[in-house]
Design an enzyme around this catalytic site. Structure first.
Site, PDB file in Angstrom:
ATOM      1  N   THR A 123      34.832  41.667  39.339  1.00 25.73           N
ATOM      2  CA  THR A 123      35.746  42.834  40.526  1.00 25.73           C
ATOM      3  C   THR A 123      37.239  41.903  41.326  1.00 25.73           C
ATOM      4  O   THR A 123      37.454  40.761  41.173  1.00 25.73           O
ATOM      5  CB  THR A 123      34.634  41.868  42.123  1.00 25.73           C
ATOM      6  N   GLU A 176      25.355  38.352  40.438  1.00 30.29           N
ATOM      7  CA  GLU A 176      25.211  36.992  40.987  1.00 30.29           C
ATOM      8  C   GLU A 176      24.119  36.514  40.779  1.00 30.29           C
ATOM      9  O   GLU A 176      23.654  35.625  41.842  1.00 30.29           O
ATOM     10  CB  GLU A 176      26.000  36.453  42.326  1.00 30.29           C
TER      11      GLU A 176
END
Lengths: 259, 387
Positions: free
Chosen positions: B161, B369
């Protein structure tokens, strides 16, 4: 120089607002906040300082206990200190009385430039800036779309229906700014933290040398006699185009005097 | 005593970000999303509001806040849109945080002020095509060329990202830097500035959701950076990113809570406006109970991420709570998004409706995550059972 920005703590304009039985604003049943139109005044004050003018910015409000929320928000955006005029006898005060309280508080604080929003989002009268200038005996330049302070003069642009005026006044002066002056900034977290440490002074009518007979509902020159809720929105008129749609639309708009 | 109230400054921050999300983000984000475009003007404004510097000290250009403040901002942004929220989350907790936690004073001075102001975005290059949470499977290598005093990096990172925007300034990359004395592979973290020769950013992915966020595959081919770009201690890369991911889970949990709440906001509004058979659909118990369950999940989500954040802020162990928060909130977000779409009927399947965006954006929360499976593994381990 000293800049005083007048701000108002108003019932949330997006909530279902109403009046108390005596015609005063119902502050209990809806949340209140810093009037959005006053955020433009705050932004202009901050921009004047950012443009290089050395000035102390003081926010001033007249309102109930929790009106400090409006001052804390203003201080989070920037500026130096705030004054909150709060007194039980103020409840029900009209624009004329409010202008008296503001004028006394502004004189006590000292000022070179007073900045107001164009109107409040609750009462919406837009008369306080003019009344304030009259009471202070200084020039007023209202409804500015653009503001600049240069060499002891405040200059601005005012857009009217038929003309655009360039206006200016020597300081000290009172100005009001419109919602076309540019969007107000959002406070940063640092600003929010800093605002807690900025001086916020509370004053009552005695401190300002105002007799309680001069303000409040009993001294008001204007009162709300009756209020009618806005009628619910009705269904719009649907024009079905069967070859005459354009004409029908034009006729409708002409009837409503839009064209 | 347990206190559910936020401190005044946190509450004011919440209101401010809420206002920003509703007034500034909501009207324009659908268009960016449709075009798969990165919302630079929004990011710039978020920078001015200090959101990118929230948990960092003022000496590095930060706002002097904490992780709770970051979570609050993420929740309120995600309540309106997840692309801007993940852009902030990745920039702060994955981009800037490793430098703040493990960097030398010089590295902090060099990078943090720009990262905190939002002028520059940082990215975290951990995941590889052959391994995400299994960081031991890292294949990217970095060899120290003693002659030139440079790291020579080779390998590929994926799903990174903020790695390819016009304002991306650096990527911190995990790489195998050798073998330790006990035969284990030594992993270290190295800062690679954008534009370094040998560092290539692939075109953006075509994603199911988060379409206004920036995600790329990165490749490193004999990419050389100075030896001093090592972040923290050589060989500590594994421990470093475990620490980063534990905190990051709280941030993702806050973001998931926002999405779950946004589903409630949109659905309550719609259930009151949409009429069927002569009454608002919300008057039907089938819909009303759905809304009640959705609100319950959003509320529980908030409690769980704030609890984990509170432990972190108070310096207490929070690993278990972070895993629970990440697992619970991401599943709540997916459940709420599914129900919100259902309540919206056909309109919920139209991209112009916010709930359609929520639906598409929710699934990744159970993956990024640390997948839900990894969270369960961690929680079970915390109980002393499982592998």
């Amino acid at each position: 120089m000293k800049i005083v920005v007048c701000v108002k703590y108003v019932p949330d304009a997006t909530a279902d607002r109403g009046f108390n039985e005596d015609g005063t604003t119902d502050r209990e049943s809806v949340d209140s906040l810093l009037s959005e139109l006053d955020e433009y005044a705050i932004e202009q004050a901050l921009q004047i300082v950012e443009s290089g003018v050395e000035a102390e910015i003081t926010y001033l409000t007249v309102g109930p206990d929790d009106a400090t929320d409006a001052l804390r928000k203003a201080l989070a955006m920037g500026g130096d200190n705030a004054v909150h005029v709060n007194d039980d006898d103020i409840q029900g005060t009209d624009a004329l009385g409010t202008s008296l309280i503001l004028a006394k508080a502004i004189e006590a604080n000292g000022y070179d430039l007073v900045i107001c929003g164009m109107a409040s989002t609750d009462g919406g009268m837009g008369v306080v800036p003019a009344m304030l200038a009259e009471r202070l005996g200084v020039p007023q330049v209202t409804y500015l779309d653009e503001v600049k302070v240069e060499g002891g003069v405040v200059k601005g642009r005012r857009e009217g229906d038929t003309a655009t005026e360039q206006v200016e006044a020597s300081l000290p002066a009172v100005i009001s700014v419109t919602d076309r002056t540019g969007e107000a900034r959002f406070p940063s977290f640092k600003g929010i933290m800093a605002a807690r440490k900025k001086p916020l002074e509370s004053k009552d009518l005695d401190d300002l040398g105002i007799d309680s007979d001069e303000v409040g509902l009993s001294a008001a020159w204007s009162t709300v006699d009756a209020a009618t809720a806005r009628p619910a929105r009705t269904k719009g008129e649907v024009v079905t185009d069967e070859g005459e749609g354009g004409v029908q639309l034009a006729t409708f708009l002409a009837a409503k005097k839009f064209i | 005593m347990l206190d559910h109230r936020l401190e005044e400054e946190h509450e004011l921050l919440r209101q401010t970000v809420r206002e920003f999300a509703q007034e500034v983000v909501a009207p324009v984000i659908g268009d960016y999303y449709e075009r798969h475009a990165f919302p630079y003007p929004l990011v710039q404004q978020m920078g001015k509001m200090g959101l990118f510097g929230l948990p960092f000290p003022e000496e590095y250009g930060g706002m002097g806040g904490d992780y709770l403040a970051l979570g609050i901002a993420l929740e309120e942004l995600a309540r309106v849109d997840s692309s801007v929220a993940i852009t902030l989350e990745a920039a702060v907790s994955l981009g800037a945080m490793p430098i703040y936690k493990y960097g030398t004073e010089e590295q902090k001075q060099q990078w943090l002020p720009k990262l905190c102001s939002g002028e520059m975005l940082g990215a975290f290059g951990l995941t590889e095509p052959d391994g995400g949470s299994d960081a031991g499977a890292t294949r990217t290598t970095a060899r120290l060329d003693e002659a030139t005093g440079e790291w020579v990096i080779n390998g590929t990172k994926c799903f990174i990202t903020n790695s390819g925007t016009d304002i991306t300034g650096l990527v911190t990359v995990t790489a195998v830097t050798g073998t330790s004395e006990d035969g284990k592979r030594e992993i270290s973290t190295i800062i690679v500035p954008s534009g370094t020769p040998g560092f290539t950013v692939a075109p953006g992915y075509s994603k199911v959701g988060w379409n206004a966020s920036d995600t790329h595959e990165l490749s490193f081919t004999d990419c050389r950076v100075p030896a001093e770009n090592l972040l923290g201690t050589r060989g500590r890369g594994y421990a470093q990113f475990l620490g980063i991911l534990d905190e990051g889970r709280i941030a993702i949990a806050a973001l998931a809570t926002g999405l779950a709440q946004g589903c409630v906001d949109e659905s309550v509004k719609y259930a009151g406006e949409r009429h069927a058979f002569g009454k608002p659909i919300g008057a039907n118990q089938a819909i009303a109970f759905k809304l009640a369950d959705m609100e319950m999940r959003a509320h529980m989500s908030r409690l769980t991420w704030r609890h984990a954040a509170s432990k972190l802020v108070h310096g207490e162990p929070f690993k278990q709570e972070a895993a629970i928060a990440k697992l619970y909130t991401s599943e709540a977000a997916v459940d709420n998004a599914r129900e919100a779409t259902q309540i919206h009927g056909g309109y919920g399947f139209m991209n112009e409706f916010a709930v359609a965006r929520f639906w598409r954006d929710s699934k990744i929360l159970e993956i990024g995550e640390g997948t839900s499976e990894v969270q369960r593994m961690l929680i079970a381990r915390g109980l002393g059972v499982g592998a």
